[in-house]
Design a protein around this motif. Structure first.
Motif, short mmCIF file in Angstrom:
data_model
loop_
_atom_site.label_atom_id
_atom_site.label_comp_id
_atom_site.label_asym_id
_atom_site.label_seq_id
_atom_site.Cartn_x
_atom_site.Cartn_y
_atom_site.Cartn_z
N MET A 800 0.83 -1.20 0.00
CA MET A 800 0.00 0.00 0.00
C MET A 800 0.86 1.26 0.00
SD MET A 800 -3.40 -0.77 2.29
CE MET A 800 -2.57 -1.38 3.74
N GLY A 801 2.00 1.19 0.69
CA GLY A 801 2.94 2.32 0.65
C GLY A 801 3.48 2.55 -0.75
N TRP A 802 3.87 1.46 -1.42
CA TRP A 802 4.34 1.59 -2.81
C TRP A 802 3.24 2.15 -3.70
CZ3 TRP A 802 6.59 -4.05 -3.37
CH2 TRP A 802 7.74 -4.17 -2.57
N GLY A 803 2.03 1.59 -3.54
CA GLY A 803 0.92 2.02 -4.39
C GLY A 803 0.57 3.48 -4.19
N ALA A 804 0.56 3.94 -2.93
CA ALA A 804 0.25 5.35 -2.66
C ALA A 804 1.30 6.26 -3.26
CB ALA A 804 0.16 5.57 -1.15
N THR A 805 2.57 5.84 -3.23
CA THR A 805 3.63 6.65 -3.84
C THR A 805 3.48 6.67 -5.35
OG1 THR A 805 5.11 5.99 -2.03
CG2 THR A 805 6.12 6.96 -4.00
N ALA A 806 3.18 5.52 -5.94
CA ALA A 806 2.99 5.47 -7.40
C ALA A 806 1.83 6.36 -7.82
CB ALA A 806 2.74 4.02 -7.84
N GLN A 807 0.79 6.42 -6.97
CA GLN A 807 -0.35 7.27 -7.31
C GLN A 807 0.05 8.75 -7.34
OE1 GLN A 807 -2.20 9.53 -5.13
NE2 GLN A 807 -3.46 10.06 -6.91
N GLN A 808 1.00 9.14 -6.48
CA GLN A 808 1.47 10.53 -6.50
C GLN A 808 2.13 10.86 -7.84
OE1 GLN A 808 0.97 12.92 -3.98
NE2 GLN A 808 -0.46 11.29 -3.41
N LEU A 809 2.79 9.88 -8.44
CA LEU A 809 3.36 10.09 -9.77
C LEU A 809 2.26 10.16 -10.82
CD1 LEU A 809 6.48 7.73 -9.68
CD2 LEU A 809 6.39 10.18 -9.25
N LEU A 810 1.23 9.33 -10.66
CA LEU A 810 0.11 9.39 -11.60
C LEU A 810 -0.60 10.74 -11.51
CD1 LEU A 810 -1.46 5.84 -11.13
CD2 LEU A 810 -0.11 6.65 -13.06
N ALA A 811 -0.55 11.35 -10.32
CA ALA A 811 -1.20 12.66 -10.15
C ALA A 811 -0.56 13.71 -11.04
CB ALA A 811 -1.12 13.09 -8.69
N LEU A 812 0.73 13.52 -11.37
CA LEU A 812 1.40 14.45 -12.28
C LEU A 812 0.82 14.34 -13.69
CD1 LEU A 812 5.12 13.92 -11.12
CD2 LEU A 812 3.57 15.78 -10.50
N GLN A 813 0.15 13.22 -13.98
CA GLN A 813 -0.50 13.02 -15.27
C GLN A 813 -2.00 13.28 -15.20
OE1 GLN A 813 1.60 12.35 -17.83
NE2 GLN A 813 3.23 12.38 -16.30
N GLY A 814 -2.45 13.84 -14.07
CA GLY A 814 -3.85 14.19 -13.93
C GLY A 814 -4.68 13.18 -13.17
N LEU A 815 -4.11 12.01 -12.84
CA LEU A 815 -4.85 10.98 -12.10
C LEU A 815 -4.59 11.21 -10.60
CD1 LEU A 815 -3.95 7.95 -14.39
CD2 LEU A 815 -6.12 9.17 -14.31
N ASP A 816 -5.33 12.14 -10.03
CA ASP A 816 -4.97 12.63 -8.70
C ASP A 816 -5.84 12.11 -7.57
OD1 ASP A 816 -7.20 13.94 -9.52
OD2 ASP A 816 -6.39 15.96 -9.38
N VAL A 817 -6.58 11.03 -7.77
CA VAL A 817 -7.40 10.45 -6.71
C VAL A 817 -6.72 9.19 -6.17
CG1 VAL A 817 -9.64 9.46 -6.09
CG2 VAL A 817 -9.52 11.35 -7.71
N LEU A 818 -6.46 9.18 -4.86
CA LEU A 818 -5.91 7.99 -4.22
C LEU A 818 -7.06 7.19 -3.62
CD1 LEU A 818 -3.61 6.23 -3.08
CD2 LEU A 818 -3.56 7.75 -1.08
N GLU A 819 -7.16 5.94 -4.05
CA GLU A 819 -8.22 5.07 -3.51
C GLU A 819 -7.61 3.75 -3.06
OE1 GLU A 819 -11.94 2.87 -5.46
OE2 GLU A 819 -12.31 4.98 -4.99
N ILE A 820 -7.79 3.43 -1.79
CA ILE A 820 -7.31 2.16 -1.25
C ILE A 820 -8.44 1.14 -1.38
CG2 ILE A 820 -6.35 0.95 0.74
CD1 ILE A 820 -4.57 3.17 -0.26
N PRO A 821 -8.24 0.06 -2.10
CA PRO A 821 -9.31 -0.95 -2.26
C PRO A 821 -9.43 -1.83 -1.02
CG PRO A 821 -7.35 -1.66 -3.44
CD PRO A 821 -7.03 -0.31 -2.85
#
Length: 859
Positions: A800-821
């Motif tokens: 989950m730590g890796w995934g949350a960090t990867a999401q921060q990089l996706l936010a630079l491409q406009g995918l700025d919502v973090l969702e934990i399943p």
């Protein structure tokens, strides 16, 4: 020689304990070899296909691709006049030449309007029956097409869709819909990797695929005896000039091979990556196995040292056992790898890609790679236990079995683990605050590697704390049996840490990908809700362009308020800074697109970009080329003339949908591109009148009944499709990760089995003082459960730590919502408990069957 004899004796004496480690090596080697055999077989299949279907020299239009793809932006294949055929026939060294017409942008349907295209993603090819095809196809039923009312189909497609002679099918192209009845069925003489092929006669193919007579897409040329392909190409080029593309058979085959080679390489290296993960997990299993065997043989090794064996001999003896394990596991793995490859071929056959076992290719390098990899990994994994065995002193013969813990080594390990974990955490932090995705990706990769290694190293230290917490929550309810299970798990933290780490790796990747996938879906869904202002999106899932007839059917649908066409083309830009940018994408749409997609602007109004001779650019492009509102850009449209367009709007680059797009109006595009060269629509947007969404949705589907290649989706459908696509990808990855998790489960089984052997006397004593068989089995199962939950807790937290960090990089491409399943995470955690229960079945059963007196008498 004494070392070899001792190693062989020990190996056979403990062959049962070695079995699970051998299975881990077998699985890992099998997956590597299976991947190599499978991809080599696919390469062989395509090589044979391309070699057999390529004529000595092929002539095609200049704009045609090297791979034979015939889709152009107007939906018709690039063609050349029939006069080229006559010129080619007169060239020196030509034995024969034949004109062909084919297209890969057609849709073929049966009488019920159901698509006959492959579901595997392979192409649908419609062309004229010619001599080149006659070399690779054999008519097994009926006859070749003669006349516009006849069509021939390949046997694989006929079998799949239960087609027979006389059945009516429709060929839908940009020209229109052509119907014909099946006159013949032809079977491939080479392996067909899944394409659906339909044959018309030449005149009908010209009219149905291109819409005009006396044109060809290709001219297939056969060389006269004694004339090389290279010489023939030179002669043909001299005869027809440089206005056409001329390729030898080798050049055509190489181009086709390159087109599929990229896909095959991606698949190959992805599968090898998962095999590498399985190898990594297997290392923990092997280390645990040899560590426990060395500990159980402490007195034996001490006696060997006492009677004269040197440290090197003891060390070498353990490494030779590992070598034997590696050889046996790798040999079996190579054989199993061929079986896996055949299984993958059968699986591909179920999806429509036919691969014949006649083409099964086992290169000499495959078993060599498998054997070397398996043996080297096994020996390296056994090195530390072997080194530990070499340090056993002769005095150990006087002590009970089991090596004392090295407190100093444990402290050093803890310090190294904390440093690595801290460095990994810092790398993840730098990735999360990076301004550029490329830079952040490097920090993310470094953070993932360091944090993973750190958790592996620090595992024994974490085991003490985490297992106590898990024991308090899970095991205490089982009374004394639960407390004994907890103490057994805590007895050797190093072993528990290594066993849990094997499971941790696979589950960390599962958690990371789950977070990334859920965040992508949530971000895209939010972006759709925020930006899309239309009700329906109509497009082809197969990438086909919208035919004018289909667009007209959409516009004629009752209940619609507006319909927006969307085209994509290329142009050469000359910007105000004097730079020329070749083949730059530009989007042409109706002015209503500014309402259908609410794109944020940083300057100007997007609706102004749809005025005559106007356009928009995105913010990054404007900065790079010093463009402001009112700037003029020279735009040389593909297949058209050059326009001088005024920049009326600058859009934000921080968007997800249409990121980096530059817009102009379709009216402007029509002004500079002739009607017959105008690109077809990529997709169409439709908006219903207020309160008529449901009616319009039904009407649109009915209007496009005759065009099954297109799908109508409302926003709910679009979101679900996006979720399904990402879900399918994740399921595929989870399936590949299952190999690593299976190996990790074997590690738990092995650890428990060896632990039971190690505690034989202890178990006998507990049984003697009143512990029942049922309680004993429960104790071992609970120990397994807590070890599995320990590994799951570490893996899921790390992932989950890796995934949350990867999401921060996706936010630079406009995918700025973090969702934990959370449902997935909780489900995996609970599932890990059942994995632990399953892993303990055999060890617990064996422990329960122990004879009490014999167990107590065990030394």
């Amino acid at each position: 020689m004494t070392v070899m004899k001792t190693s062989m004796r020990n190996f056979y004496a403990h062959k049962g304990r070695m079995a699970l480690s051998a299975v881990a090596v077998l699985l890992s080697v099998a997956f590597v070899c299976g991947t190599l055999v499978f991809t080599d077989t696919m390469n062989t299949t395509f090589d044979k296909l391309f070699a057999s279907t390529s004529s000595d020299v092929t002539v095609s239009a200049k704009s045609a691709s090297d791979t034979g793809e015939t889709t152009s932006d107007n939906g018709k294949p690039p063609v050349m006049p029939a006069s080229v055929l006559g010129t080619v026939r007169k060239a020196g060294g030509v034995k024969s030449a034949e004109g062909t017409v084919f297209s890969t942008s057609a849709t073929v349907v049966d009488a019920d309007k159901d698509s006959l295209s492959p579901s595997s993603g392979a192409p649908t090819i419609v062309g004229n029956w010619n001599g080149n095809d006659a070399r690779t196809m054999e008519i097994t039923d009926g006859a070749a097409p003669k006349g516009s009312d006849q069509v021939m189909v390949d046997a694989d497609t006929a079998d799949k869709h239960h087609l027979k002679l006389g059945d009516e099918i429709g060929v839908i192209t940009a020209v229109g819909t052509h119907t014909a009845k099946i006159s013949g069925i032809a079977a491939f003489q080479v392996t067909n990797p899944g394409a659906a092929i339909f044959y018309l006669d030449t005149k009908t193919a010209q009219e149905a695929l291109v819409g005009e007579p006396n044109v060809y897409t290709n001219v297939n040329v056969t060389a006269a005896p004694g004339v090389s392909d290279a010489q023939l190409k030179k002669n043909v080029t001299a005869a027809i000039g440089a206005d056409y593309k001329v390729q030898t058979a080798k050049e055509t085959a190489d181009a086709n091979r390159d087109s599929v080679g990229g896909f095959l390489d991606v698949m190959k290296y992805a599968m090898l990556g998962f095999a590498g993960i399985a190898f990594l997990v297997g290392i923990f299993l092997i280390i645990n196995t040899f560590s426990m065997l060395v500990a159980q043989r402490t007195r034996e090794i001490g006696l060997m040292r006492a009677i004269g064996s040197s440290r090197k001999q003891v060390n070498r003896s353990v490494l030779v056992e590992a070598l034997l394990l590696g050889v046996v596991g790798s040999l079996l793995g190579v054989g199993a790898g061929v079986g896996i490859a055949v299984g993958l071929m059968k699986l591909m056959g179920m999806t429509g890609m036919n691969l014949s076992t006649d083409d099964l290719t086992v290169a000499w390098t495959t078993p060599v790679v498998g054997m070397v990899l398996g043996i080297v990994v096994t020996v390296l994994a056994a090195y530390l236990p072997a080194r530990r065995a070499g340090k056993v002193s002769p005095m150990a013969a006087l002590r009970d079995a089991g090596a004392p813990a090295d407190a100093k080594a444990g402290a050093v390990r803890a310090v190294i683990g904390l440093v690595l974990t801290g460095a990994g955490g810092f790398g993840l932090y730098l990735a999360s605050v990076a301004d550029k995705a490329a830079e952040g990706s490097l920090w993310l990769g470094l953070g993932v590697v360091l944090s993973l290694i750190g958790f592996v190293v620090i595992g024994p230290l974490l085991a003490g704390a985490v297992v106590r917490v898990l024991g308090a929550v899970v095991l205490r309810a089982f009374g004394p049996v639960g407390r004994m299970a907890e103490r057994n798990a805590l007895r050797n933290p190093r072993r528990t840490g290594a066993t849990g780490a094997a499971l941790m790796i696979g589950l960390a990747l599962v958690a990371c990908l789950s977070v990334v996938g859920s965040s992508m879906v949530a971000s895209a869904t939010e972006e759709l809700d925020k930006s899309v202002g239309t009700d329906f999106i109509i497009q082809s899932d197969g990438g086909q362009l919208m035919t004018p007839q289909a667009v007209q059917a959409i516009k004629s649908t009752p209940g619609l308020d507006r319909v927006t066409e969307y085209k994509w083309t290329e142009a050469d830009f000359t910007t105000p800074d004097g730079k020329t940018l070749d083949k730059t994408a530009i989007t042409a749409a109706d002015p209503t697109y500014a309402t259908d997609l609410r794109v944020e602007t940083v300057a100007g109004d997007l609706t102004d970009a749809y005025r005559p001779d106007s356009m928009s650019v995105h913010e990054k492009f404007a900065k790079d080329h010093r463009i402001t509102l009112g700037s003029k850009i020279s735009v040389a449209f593909k297949n058209g003339s050059t326009a001088r367009l005024t920049v009326r709007a600058i859009t934000s680059s921080d968007v997800v949908i249409d990121q980096g797009a530059m817009y102009t109006s379709i009216a402007t595009l029509k002004k500079y591109v002739p009607a017959d060269k105008l690109p077809l629509d990529d997709l169409v947007f439709a908006t219903a009148k207020d309160g008529q969404q449901d009616t319009a949705y039904t009407s649109l589907k009915a209007a496009l009944h005759d065009y099954p290649q297109y799908t109508v989706r409302d926003q709910t459908d679009y979101k679900q499709e996006l979720k399904d696509q990402i879900g399918q990808l994740l399921n595929l990855i989870y399936g590949l990760l299952a190999l690593a998790i299976i190996v990790a489960v074997l590690g738990v089984v092995n650890t428990l089995a060896l632990s039971v052997v190690e505690r034989t006397r202890e178990i006998g004593l507990m049984r003697a003082i009143g512990l029942s068989r049922r309680q004993l089995r429960r104790m071992i199962r609970m120990e397994s459960v807590v070890i599995a939950l320990f590994g799951a807790l570490l893996g899921l937290g790390l992932g989950m730590g890796w995934g949350a960090t990867a999401q921060q990089l996706l936010a630079l491409q406009g995918l700025d919502v973090l969702e934990i399943p959370w449902p997935t995470i909780i489900g995996v955690f609970i599932g890990s408990a059942f994995v632990g229960l399953f892993a303990a079945l055999i060890p617990a059963f064996r422990a329960g069957r122990m004879n009490v007196l014999n167990a107590i008498a065990t030394d």
